[in-house]
Structures are given as C-alpha cells and as structure tokens.
Design an enzyme around this catalytic site. Structure first.
Site, PDB file in Angstrom:
ATOM      1  N   CYS A  87      -1.971 -75.116 -72.086  1.00 31.74           N
ATOM      2  CA  CYS A  87      -1.060 -74.002 -71.725  1.00 31.74           C
ATOM      3  C   CYS A  87       0.337 -74.212 -72.300  1.00 31.74           C
ATOM      4  O   CYS A  87       1.345 -73.866 -71.661  1.00 31.74           O
ATOM      5  CB  CYS A  87      -0.976 -73.799 -70.212  1.00 31.74           C
ATOM      6  SG  CYS A  87      -2.536 -73.346 -69.484  1.00 31.74           S
ATOM      7  N   LYS A 146      -1.346 -80.901 -57.624  1.00 30.94           N
ATOM      8  CA  LYS A 146      -1.088 -81.987 -58.589  1.00 30.94           C
ATOM      9  C   LYS A 146      -0.539 -83.224 -57.885  1.00 30.94           C
ATOM     10  O   LYS A 146      -0.374 -84.271 -58.497  1.00 30.94           O
ATOM     11  CB  LYS A 146      -0.107 -81.510 -59.661  1.00 30.94           C
ATOM     12  CG  LYS A 146      -0.702 -80.424 -60.560  1.00 30.94           C
ATOM     13  CD  LYS A 146       0.238 -80.039 -61.652  1.00 30.94           C
ATOM     14  CE  LYS A 146      -0.134 -78.720 -62.300  1.00 30.94           C
ATOM     15  NZ  LYS A 146      -1.294 -78.796 -63.186  1.00 30.94           N
ATOM     16  N   GLN A 201       4.969 -81.485 -62.996  1.00 26.91           N
ATOM     17  CA  GLN A 201       4.474 -82.784 -63.466  1.00 26.91           C
ATOM     18  C   GLN A 201       5.402 -83.930 -63.074  1.00 26.91           C
ATOM     19  O   GLN A 201       5.104 -85.084 -63.383  1.00 26.91           O
ATOM     20  CB  GLN A 201       4.308 -82.764 -64.998  1.00 26.91           C
ATOM     21  CG  GLN A 201       3.288 -81.773 -65.496  1.00 26.91           C
ATOM     22  CD  GLN A 201       1.851 -82.161 -65.132  1.00 26.91           C
ATOM     23  OE1 GLN A 201       1.552 -83.332 -64.862  1.00 26.91           O
ATOM     24  NE2 GLN A 201       0.946 -81.187 -65.125  1.00 26.91           N
ATOM     25  N   HIS A 221       5.356 -74.991 -70.182  1.00 25.28           N
ATOM     26  CA  HIS A 221       4.025 -74.500 -69.820  1.00 25.28           C
ATOM     27  C   HIS A 221       4.086 -72.970 -69.829  1.00 25.28           C
ATOM     28  O   HIS A 221       5.125 -72.384 -69.512  1.00 25.28           O
ATOM     29  CB  HIS A 221       3.711 -75.016 -68.412  1.00 25.28           C
ATOM     30  CG  HIS A 221       2.329 -74.764 -67.934  1.00 25.28           C
ATOM     31  ND1 HIS A 221       1.918 -73.541 -67.468  1.00 25.28           N
ATOM     32  CD2 HIS A 221       1.256 -75.583 -67.825  1.00 25.28           C
ATOM     33  CE1 HIS A 221       0.648 -73.625 -67.094  1.00 25.28           C
ATOM     34  NE2 HIS A 221       0.220 -74.852 -67.297  1.00 25.28           N
ATOM     35  N   ASP A 252      11.004 -76.636 -63.420  1.00 23.27           N
ATOM     36  CA  ASP A 252       9.563 -76.677 -63.179  1.00 23.27           C
ATOM     37  C   ASP A 252       9.196 -78.149 -62.979  1.00 23.27           C
ATOM     38  O   ASP A 252       9.139 -78.913 -63.932  1.00 23.27           O
ATOM     39  CB  ASP A 252       8.840 -76.068 -64.393  1.00 23.27           C
ATOM     40  CG  ASP A 252       7.337 -76.285 -64.350  1.00 23.27           C
ATOM     41  OD1 ASP A 252       6.852 -76.990 -63.449  1.00 23.27           O
ATOM     42  OD2 ASP A 252       6.651 -75.746 -65.234  1.00 23.27           O
TER      43      ASP A 252
HETATM   44  N1  PMP Z   1       4.133 -76.066 -65.155  1.00 21.50           N
HETATM   45  C1  PMP Z   1       3.636 -77.233 -65.544  1.00 21.50           C
HETATM   46  C2  PMP Z   1       4.549 -78.221 -66.222  1.00 21.50           C
HETATM   47  C3  PMP Z   1       2.306 -77.538 -65.299  1.00 21.50           C
HETATM   48  O1  PMP Z   1       1.808 -78.722 -65.677  1.00 21.50           O
HETATM   49  C4  PMP Z   1       1.489 -76.598 -64.641  1.00 21.50           C
HETATM   50  C5  PMP Z   1       0.026 -76.872 -64.384  1.00 21.50           C
HETATM   51  N2  PMP Z   1      -0.664 -77.371 -65.479  1.00 21.50           N
HETATM   52  C6  PMP Z   1       2.065 -75.394 -64.246  1.00 21.50           C
HETATM   53  C7  PMP Z   1       3.384 -75.153 -64.531  1.00 21.50           C
HETATM   54  C8  PMP Z   1       1.272 -74.368 -63.508  1.00 21.50           C
HETATM   55  O2  PMP Z   1       0.897 -74.890 -62.273  1.00 21.50           O
HETATM   56  P1  PMP Z   1      -0.095 -74.108 -61.305  1.00 21.50           P
HETATM   57  O3  PMP Z   1      -1.287 -73.742 -62.143  1.00 21.50           O
HETATM   58  O4  PMP Z   1      -0.439 -75.110 -60.244  1.00 21.50           O
HETATM   59  O5  PMP Z   1       0.623 -72.929 -60.790  1.00 21.50           O
END
Ligand code: PMP
Length: 413
Positions: A371, A233, A210, A130, A207
């Site tokens: 993203c 999430k 998910q 991401h 990270d």
């Molecule tokens: N890493 C991953 C794998 C994600 O799915 C996301 C959110 N789509 C993020 C980072 C960023 O998370 P946040 O916007 O809650 O900071």
C-alpha cells in the site's frame, strides 16, 4: 551464535506461550510469522478478556442503568484512560476510538478539511506514506481545489528535511507524515517535523500505525496535533483504533458521522452534540475491541517498550546482516534508526514467487507494494518482500527463514 533463549531481558519461552497461534503448523511446518507489520498476533491475555467480556458482561454502553451496562461502560472508558496514559495525552477527552488508522485519517481529513481547506491551500505528505495516509487527503484536495505537496526521500529511504523546510509556506494548512514507514521501517524524526511546522503555526498529523507496536510514544513531547494507530498491529483485535487529537480540535470539529451516542439532545428542529470524543463515536462502538486494546497495551507495558525496542532492533540487525551475506539481495531502507521491518528484493526474481515458496516452508512474509505505490515508483520496482518482526520472534526463526530463502532463490534462479 548466541542463543536467544538465554539472553533476553524477558523470558521469550514464556512470551511465546502467551501466543497460541505460534504453535500452528502451516504446510506441515512450524509457523514462522514475519508479517507483523500487516497485523500482529494476539496474546491469550487479550483473547481472555474478550471471552470474559462476552461471557460475563456483554451489554451496550453509556445509556444503561443496569449492572451489565454499567460494567461494560466502565471497562470501555477505562480503556480510553489506558490509551491516554500509553501515549501520554493530557486528557481522556483527546482520545477517540475509531475502526483503525484508516478511519482516523478519514475522520481528520473530513473534519479538518470542511473547516480549513480551500482553493490553493497545500497539504504536505511524504513519498513513503501508506495509501491510507494519502487518499483521504487527495480526495479532499480534489474537492477543494487544494494541492498535495510531497516530501522527498534520499536513496536510503530517509526523509529530506531540507526539502520539507522549503515546502512549508503560508499556503500550507496541514502536514501528515508516518512516524515509521510500513515498507522501509525507517523512523522519521517527528519531533523535528512538528517543531518546523509549529514555527509557522501549521498542525501536524502523525500516522503512528507502525510506531506504536515498537516504541514508546509521547504525543505531548512530539507536540503533534493528531496521532493515530490501529489496535490490530499492537496485539489487539481488528476493528479498533485510536485517534488522538488535541482538545482544541475536538472542540471545534463538527461530528464526522452522526447517530446514537453523539448527542446531548435531539429534536426535529435542532440537535445539540455531545462534548469530547463521544461526538465522533457514532453508533454502538467496538466495545470488545477497546477492552482488548487496553489488555494488549497492558501486556506490552508489562514487558516494557524499551525492552521490546532493544530486542526487536537486535533481531533486525541480525536478519539484515544475514541477508547481506546472500548474493543479489537488495535491501531498501537500510538505515540504523529503524523499526523491525526489512524490505528487500532478489535481483531477477519476482517478490511474489519468493513469498509463495517461503509460505510452502511455513514462513509468512508479505510481498507486493505494501500500500505504498508512490514509494515503489520512487524505487522503480513493482514490490518488495517484507519481513517484519515482533518481540515473540527469535534469531532461530531468522536462521530458518534465511535457509528457506536460499532454497527459494536456488529454485527460482
Ligand atoms: N498507515 C500505515 C503506516 C500502515 O502500516 C497501515 C497498515 N498497513 C495503515 C496506515 C492502515 O492501517 P489500517 O488498515 O489498520 O487502518
């Protein structure tokens, strides 16, 4: 077709009652919410504790001698304890509350980078990261003259661990990889990734944005140095997240942002900073967020993560089989070991158009690059349609989604 209402290990009707938003009509159609990867809905157990907090306990934490402040402090610190237990950390001192995954990555890139990244050093990421797990490292590398190295994937979307092994070298200072891809749903073998890095004494950042909603996570078993996720999430409010860091890093890192709450003593000559996670929680934190996160973790633990994983896996397989029966549908990341995320395209049709027509039918999916532009570049596509399921979704909803998709394809062909 087997009726999902009759067979689950938990009572799906009761579970759905816990999520008031699921009764909403969107475009005059019952909401079908398949955008859980972006953010999950909140059960009333979470909403209730937040209302209770604001109606009965609202107060600032840590420095108050009065009763409300002490109650709020107890609940905030209890939330840290619940997070610690949830991810099986060895101490509450390893749990930092942040705004979310993005802030957690930025915090480590800043603190670790300042101490350890120099010209010519290398940081390893993967092609499926991401943007939040790319940009903080990219800026750090630009500032320090360091280099990003990228683990490639195969055409199914699985990491190529042989290539990863080759990338690990004396120059590698850190590895940062997502536990589960937000775009593909692919679950990465983080235990192996950590073990290979450990052989060369290289720290690993995971990270877990998910992964946390879908599976049990044990940071000690993974033996990672850092693990992070976002509350929103995992059925908790937005604006709260977690950074797990092994205590040795908490001790040696300098504060990331400074201000009230981070200190022991301050004078104009010298400041002594707090020990433990408070050193990184500058200013009044998201108290209701932490309390809401604890309620959300308690909620999913009551259902059980094994039950959740098994049920979501079944939903994913069911939807995948149905999608495969449609002509011109291409699925990305079609592997057995995946979380409840399906990314796909329909040949010759732009994902936005499909998403818009599904919305007209009350069906929320995400469309675009999610993203993960480098991953889109790898597949040579502008984006995908992503359906991501939670345990409150049903096979009946998937049937409606498939019918809606067929209708959309017909209109757009
Ligand atoms: N890493 C991953 C794998 C994600 O799915 C996301 C959110 N789509 C993020 C980072 C960023 O998370 P946040 O916007 O809650 O900071």
């Amino acid at each position: 077709m087997q009726n999902i209402l009759q067979h689950t290990a938990f009572n799906i009707v009761e579970v759905r009652e816990d999520f008031p938003i699921l009764k909403t009509l969107v475009n005059n159609k019952p909401l079908i919410y398949f955008d859980n990867g972006a953010t999950a809905q909140k059960p009333k157990q979470v909403l209730d504790v937040i209302i209770k907090y604001y109606t009965e306990e609202n107060s600032n934490i840590h420095r108050g001698v009065h009763t409300l402040s002490q109650k709020a402090t107890i609940h905030y610190e209890l939330a840290r304890e619940i997070v610690k237990k949830h991810i099986k950390a060895s101490s509450v001192n390893e749990i930092i509350f942040t705004r979310g995954t993005t802030e957690s990555v930025n915090l480590v890139a800043h603190c670790f980078g300042k101490l350890f990244i120099n010209k010519g050093d290398e940081i390893i990421l993967s092609v499926m990261e991401h943007h939040s797990n790319i940009l903080p490292w990219q800026i750090l590398c630009e500032e320090r003259g360091a280099v990003l190295k990228v683990i490639p994937i195969n055409e199914k979307g699985e990491l190529n661990l042989n290539e990863y092994k080759k990338l690990l070298s004396a120059k590698t200072k850190l590895v940062s990889v997502s536990h589960v891809s937000n775009t593909l749903g692919v679950i990465n073998d983080m235990k192996e990734i950590c073990a290979l890095a450990k052989q060369k004494n290289i720290p690993v950042f995971i990270d877990g944005a998910q992964a946390i909603p879908h599976m049990a996570v044990d940071v000690q078993d993974l033996d990672c140095d850092f693990y992070c996720f976002s509350g929103h999430k995992v059925y908790a409010p937005t604006g709260i997240g977690v950074l797990y860091a092994k205590e040795k890093w908490i001790e040696i890192f300098k504060p990331y942002q400074v201000g009230g709450g981070t200190i022991k003593t301050v004078s104009f000559e010298k400041t002594e900073y707090a020990d433990g996670p408070l050193k990184f929680e500058a200013g009044t934190p998201n108290i209701e967020g932490a309390i809401g996160l604890a309620a959300a973790l308690n909620y999913i633990n009551e259902i059980g993560l094994e039950t959740i994983s098994a049920y979501e896996h079944e939903l994913t397989q069911y939807a995948t089989q149905k999608l495969k029966q449609l002509t011109n549908v291409i699925i990305y990341g079609d592997v057995a070991n995946k979380a409840s995320v399906i990314s796909f395209n329909v040949k010759g049709i732009h994902p936005f158009d499909v998403g818009t027509l599904l919305d007209k039918q009350g069906i929320a999916v995400r469309t675009g690059h999610h993203c993960t532009q480098p991953l889109m570049q790898y597949f040579n596509i502008p984006g995908t349609i992503r359906a991501s399921f939670a345990f409150y979704n049903t096979k009946e909803e998937i049937d409606v989604f498939i019918l809606g998709l067929e209708k959309a394809i017909k209109m757009l062909s």
